[in-house]
Scaffold this active site. Structure first.
Site, PDB file in Angstrom:
ATOM      1  N   TYR A 188       5.712   6.576   5.791  1.00 15.92           N
ATOM      2  CA  TYR A 188       4.898   6.181   6.456  1.00 15.92           C
ATOM      3  C   TYR A 188       5.128   5.111   7.706  1.00 15.92           C
ATOM      4  CZ  TYR A 188       1.586   3.049   8.006  1.00 15.92           C
ATOM      5  OH  TYR A 188       0.776   2.224   9.382  1.00 15.92           O
TER       6      TYR A 188
ATOM      7  N   ASP B  72      -1.682   5.393   5.524  1.00 20.73           N
ATOM      8  CA  ASP B  72      -1.864   4.772   4.846  1.00 20.73           C
ATOM      9  C   ASP B  72      -2.894   4.644   4.067  1.00 20.73           C
ATOM     10  OD1 ASP B  72      -4.064   3.972   6.419  1.00 20.73           O
ATOM     11  OD2 ASP B  72      -3.231   1.935   7.300  1.00 20.73           O
TER      12      ASP B  72
ATOM     13  N   GLU C 205       4.031  -3.312  11.276  1.00 26.31           N
ATOM     14  CA  GLU C 205       4.085  -3.080  10.135  1.00 26.31           C
ATOM     15  C   GLU C 205       4.570  -3.002   8.965  1.00 26.31           C
ATOM     16  OE1 GLU C 205       1.569   0.171  10.397  1.00 26.31           O
ATOM     17  OE2 GLU C 205       1.468  -0.023  12.668  1.00 26.31           O
TER      18      GLU C 205
END
Ligand code: SF4
Length: 355
Positions: free
Chosen positions: A124, A142, A41
């Protein structure tokens, strides 16, 4: 069942058949390694899946656990990161690994609020780790999810102002089960079918109820505020070789653009030269090599000319030391060992081809 209510179920049924296999993903029904989820990520911020694959493999081969990454020298991490851009991410990645390994017994926190306290972990990323690694319900938005949701609800407001609304709408369709799968299914839908330029609406499992599809205007969403044109900055780089086959490098300041990375020394990059080059004689006089190096950062274009100073290498080193601290000689055949960002690799290539 109203389309909004059946959205998660239809999406997850599709996902069970069409999910992407990605190196950081667990196989269906298995539990993902939080280290892999976090690492991927962080890498995926501002970077495509295709690019991240190779870096993810490299990092997990070099450092198979978060403890191994924490024990690695920062310079090694920056060198392995070179080419991925946004180098503050690599510095925070290392800082976060140290925090997990030394202060949290090697365990990532599971809670979104706790995750948010880690270096380099924003809203996020915290939501993505909480859901994908720990099966917590979280609203994960996202770029792919933003596109799907803004189309499904035909959100009129342009990005980035529409972000809070898109998050609230994503919350409405996020179920309370299959917390790991739902965000990944949304991302797969966005990257596989609901693509930016030519969405495959006829194959889409959630086309029923999709407002943009009903309007025949899928690509009109998400609305975007007009982009400001990027300014151009100009700079000079000093290519200084000694007679031992070494070139002079300096380290950029820890904070700011390309923080902590190695660089070919040079002037600041400035836009207030009004499309004129800085005077090559200003700091170090020398020969300007033919051609120039161009690079585009998020907020500006850069044009650099390379200067080979006239003075002897040691004199040039003294001059550079006066301008930038900590100049060091790097063997030309071993430049890959140094954490040079893409722009500096371009400058080195240009200098070697044109000197
Ligand atoms: Fe995207 Fe088309 Fe599916 Fe709507 S129907 S979510 S626009 S792919």
């Amino acid at each position: 069942m109203p389309p909004e209510v059946s959205f998660p179920q239809r999406l997850l049924t599709w996902y069970d058949r069409h999910r992407r296999e990605l190196p950081w993903r667990a196989a269906a029904g298995e539990v993902a390694d939080p280290y892999h989820v976090w690492l991927s990520e962080i890498m995926l911020q501002q970077t495509t899946v295709a690019t991240v694959r190779a870096y993810f493999e490299k990092f997990t081969t070099l450092w198979p656990t978060v403890r191994a990454l924490a024990d690695a020298p920062l310079d090694d991490v920056l060198t392995a990161w070179a080419g991925l851009g946004y180098y503050a991410r690599a510095r925070n990645l290392h800082k976060c690994a140290v925090e997990i390994a030394h202060n949290r017994q090697g365990q990532f926190p599971q809670d979104e609020a706790d995750l948010l306290t880690l270096p380099g972990v924003g809203t996020y990323t915290a939501a993505a780790i909480a859901s994908i690694a720990f099966d917590r319900r979280a609203v994960v938005v996202d770029g792919n999810v933003e596109r799907v949701v803004s189309r499904w609800y035909a959100v009129d407001e342009p990005l980035p102002q529409a972000k809070p609304r898109i998050k609230a709408l994503t919350d409405r369709i996020t179920p309370a089960q299959r917390n790991r799968d739902f965000p990944q299914a949304m991302m797969d839908l966005g990257s596989g079918l609901c693509t930016p330029r030519s969405p495959s609406c006829l194959l889409c499992p959630v086309s029923e109820g999709c407002q943009a599809f009903i309007m025949g205007a899928a690509t009109a969403f998400p609305k975007k505020a007009p982009k400001k044109p990027k300014p151009t900055r100009f700079g000079l780089a000093y290519w200084i070789e000694n007679d031992r086959g070494e070139v002079l490098l300096t380290r950029r300041p820890d904070k700011g653009l390309l923080g902590g990375m190695m660089e070919v020394p040079g002037t600041d990059w400035r836009s207030d030269w009004h499309a004129q080059w800085p005077d090559p004689q200003a700091e170090l006089s020398g020969t300007v090599l033919a051609g120039e190096v161009e690079h585009t950062f998020t907020h500006f274009h850069l044009r650099v000319r390379v200067v080979v100073p006239d003075c002897p290498a040691d004199g040039a080193k003294t001059a550079v030391d006066a301008i930038k601290k900590g100049a060091t000689w790097a063997p030309l055949e071993d430049l890959n060992r140094f954490a040079l960002p893409t722009i500096m690799k371009k400058i080195a290539r240009h200098a070697l081809e044109n000197r």
